[in-house]
Motif scaffolding. Structure first.
Motif, PDB file in Angstrom:
ATOM      1  N   GLY A   1       0.883  -1.147  -0.115  1.00 53.77           N
ATOM      2  CA  GLY A   1      -0.526  -0.270  -0.009  1.00 53.77           C
ATOM      3  C   GLY A   1       0.709   1.452  -0.101  1.00 53.77           C
ATOM      4  O   GLY A   1       0.028   2.591  -0.800  1.00 53.77           O
ATOM      5  N   GLN A   2       1.665   1.208   1.067  1.00 50.61           N
ATOM      6  CA  GLN A   2       2.779   2.609   0.789  1.00 50.61           C
ATOM      7  C   GLN A   2       4.565   2.226   0.283  1.00 50.61           C
ATOM      8  O   GLN A   2       4.598   1.536   0.830  1.00 50.61           O
ATOM      9  CB  GLN A   2       2.739   2.463   2.745  1.00 50.61           C
TER      10      GLN A   2
ATOM     11  N   THR B   1      -2.645  -0.581   5.315  1.00 49.48           N
ATOM     12  CA  THR B   1      -1.565  -0.017   5.515  1.00 49.48           C
ATOM     13  C   THR B   1      -2.222   1.547   4.386  1.00 49.48           C
ATOM     14  O   THR B   1      -1.013   2.154   4.052  1.00 49.48           O
ATOM     15  CB  THR B   1       0.023  -0.436   4.664  1.00 49.48           C
ATOM     16  N   LYS B   2      -3.015   1.475   3.838  1.00 46.89           N
ATOM     17  CA  LYS B   2      -3.653   2.669   2.816  1.00 46.89           C
ATOM     18  C   LYS B   2      -4.373   3.654   3.895  1.00 46.89           C
ATOM     19  O   LYS B   2      -4.167   2.992   4.908  1.00 46.89           O
ATOM     20  CB  LYS B   2      -4.225   1.619   1.672  1.00 46.89           C
ATOM     21  N   THR B   3      -4.217   4.769   3.239  1.00 48.70           N
ATOM     22  CA  THR B   3      -5.618   5.447   3.831  1.00 48.70           C
ATOM     23  C   THR B   3      -6.778   4.935   4.035  1.00 48.70           C
ATOM     24  O   THR B   3      -6.613   5.649   5.523  1.00 48.70           O
ATOM     25  CB  THR B   3      -5.932   6.398   2.532  1.00 48.70           C
TER      26      THR B   3
ATOM     27  N   GLY C   1     -12.207  -2.314  -2.018  1.00 52.27           N
ATOM     28  CA  GLY C   1     -10.546  -3.039  -1.524  1.00 52.27           C
ATOM     29  C   GLY C   1     -10.080  -4.031  -1.153  1.00 52.27           C
ATOM     30  O   GLY C   1     -10.817  -4.901  -2.158  1.00 52.27           O
TER      31      GLY C   1
ATOM     32  N   GLU D   1      -7.840  -3.292   2.933  1.00 54.67           N
ATOM     33  CA  GLU D   1      -6.735  -1.825   1.850  1.00 54.67           C
ATOM     34  C   GLU D   1      -5.919  -1.669   3.773  1.00 54.67           C
ATOM     35  O   GLU D   1      -5.452  -0.643   4.189  1.00 54.67           O
ATOM     36  CB  GLU D   1      -8.125  -0.380   1.910  1.00 54.67           C
TER      37      GLU D   1
ATOM     38  N   GLU E   1      -7.247   2.119   5.529  1.00 51.99           N
ATOM     39  CA  GLU E   1      -6.942   0.598   6.021  1.00 51.99           C
ATOM     40  C   GLU E   1      -8.010   0.723   6.859  1.00 51.99           C
ATOM     41  O   GLU E   1      -8.953   2.064   7.758  1.00 51.99           O
ATOM     42  CB  GLU E   1      -5.756   0.641   6.868  1.00 51.99           C
TER      43      GLU E   1
END
Length: 286
Positions: A22-23, A201-203, A225, A199, A205
């Motif tokens: 994710g990041q 590690t994503k915005t 997601g 989701e 999550e």
């Protein structure tokens, strides 16, 4: 140089590179280095690779080729020849570790059999990340990948896992999540603790924890997601198997054309319950 069956091989090297889930900031300095120095980078999605390289400020000097499910068999043979020439080949997927529900295993097997050095650049993993944040036991676990798409096959697979004592980790697509959670509730029991990790590690999550029945109801309206599901293992002595669910599975198989006697025997074996007990319960409800 590595040896295989007494034969010295060229000093090629296969590198399995873990990609961020994710990041982009989660990548290691080693991944930056190998992307800039490898002779060939085989990517599940070449556009995503170039976007990642741009985010990292890395210039890929080597040749970039596609390596995905549909071309994996043919491309693996091509990449093996490149490795035999003494070159470094990096395999990278869209997210996570190559070979874990993603392309990579086939080339790895060929390289191992040919005596070529195989190494990995460890990276973020949805499997272990979800396990860590689930709140469920993590000392012993198993990864089950994606459940079968067809309801019958999925029910059989999950029924066979009903007595699994280790924490189980699954991948699932968002549009099949609700039906899979319902099938898990039928096979493992609606109260079996679980966590749906979305989701990671994503915005946006999100981690939802609860019983499988509760989670199935939550997912019914639709979920978006990347999804990883973590399910607690069966605790011996903590409760009886879900006999209602087993009877329903027998009925489903009979409706699909199986003989009732064989369906009872198969379901009982998969669930680890006495065949006689299930036989009596099924016939009591006819």
């Amino acid at each position: 140089m590595p040896c295989h069956n007494g034969q010295v091989t060229e000093d090629g090297r296969l590198v399995l590179a873990g990609a961020p889930i994710g990041q982009a900031g989660d990548v290691s300095p080693r991944l930056r280095e190998v992307l800039g120095s490898a002779d060939v980078v085989a990517a599940e999605d070449t556009r995503r690779l170039r976007r990642l390289a741009s985010d990292l400020g890395v210039e890929i000097a080597g040749r970039v080729v596609s390596y995905y499910d549909q071309n994996e068999a043919a491309r693996a043979q091509e990449l093996l020849e490149t490795l035999k020439e003494g070159r470094t080949v990096v395999v990278i997927t869209d997210a996570g570790m190559p070979g874990v529900s993603d392309p990579g295993y086939r080339l790895t097997r060929l390289a191992v059999d040919a005596g070529i050095t195989v190494t990995a650049l460890p990276g973020p993993s949805a499997v272990t990340t979800a396990l860590a944040v689930s709140g469920l036991a993590s000392d012993r676990f198993c990864f089950e990948g994606f459940p079968p798409r067809k309801p019958g096959e999925r029910a059989r697979r999950l029924t066979a896992l009903a007595r699994e004592e280790r924490t189980m980790v699954f991948f699932e697509s968002p549009h099949r999540l609700a039906s899979s959670l319902e099938a898990m509730a039928a096979a493992f029991g609606a109260d079996r603790p679980a966590a749906v990790c979305r989701e990671l590690t994503k915005t946006y999550e999100e981690v939802r924890r609860g019983g499988l029945g509760e989670l199935a109801a939550w997912a019914a309206p639709g979920v978006k997601g990347e999804i990883t599901v973590v399910v607690a293992g069966h605790a011996p002595g903590a409760g009886e198997p879900d006999l209602d669910g087993l009877v329903a599975e027998v009925d489903r198989r009979v409706a699909e054309g199986a003989q009732r006697k064989l369906a009872i025997a198969d379901v009982a074996k998969e669930a680890g319950v006495p065949k006689r007990e299930l036989y009596e319960l099924v016939h009591k409800r006819l």
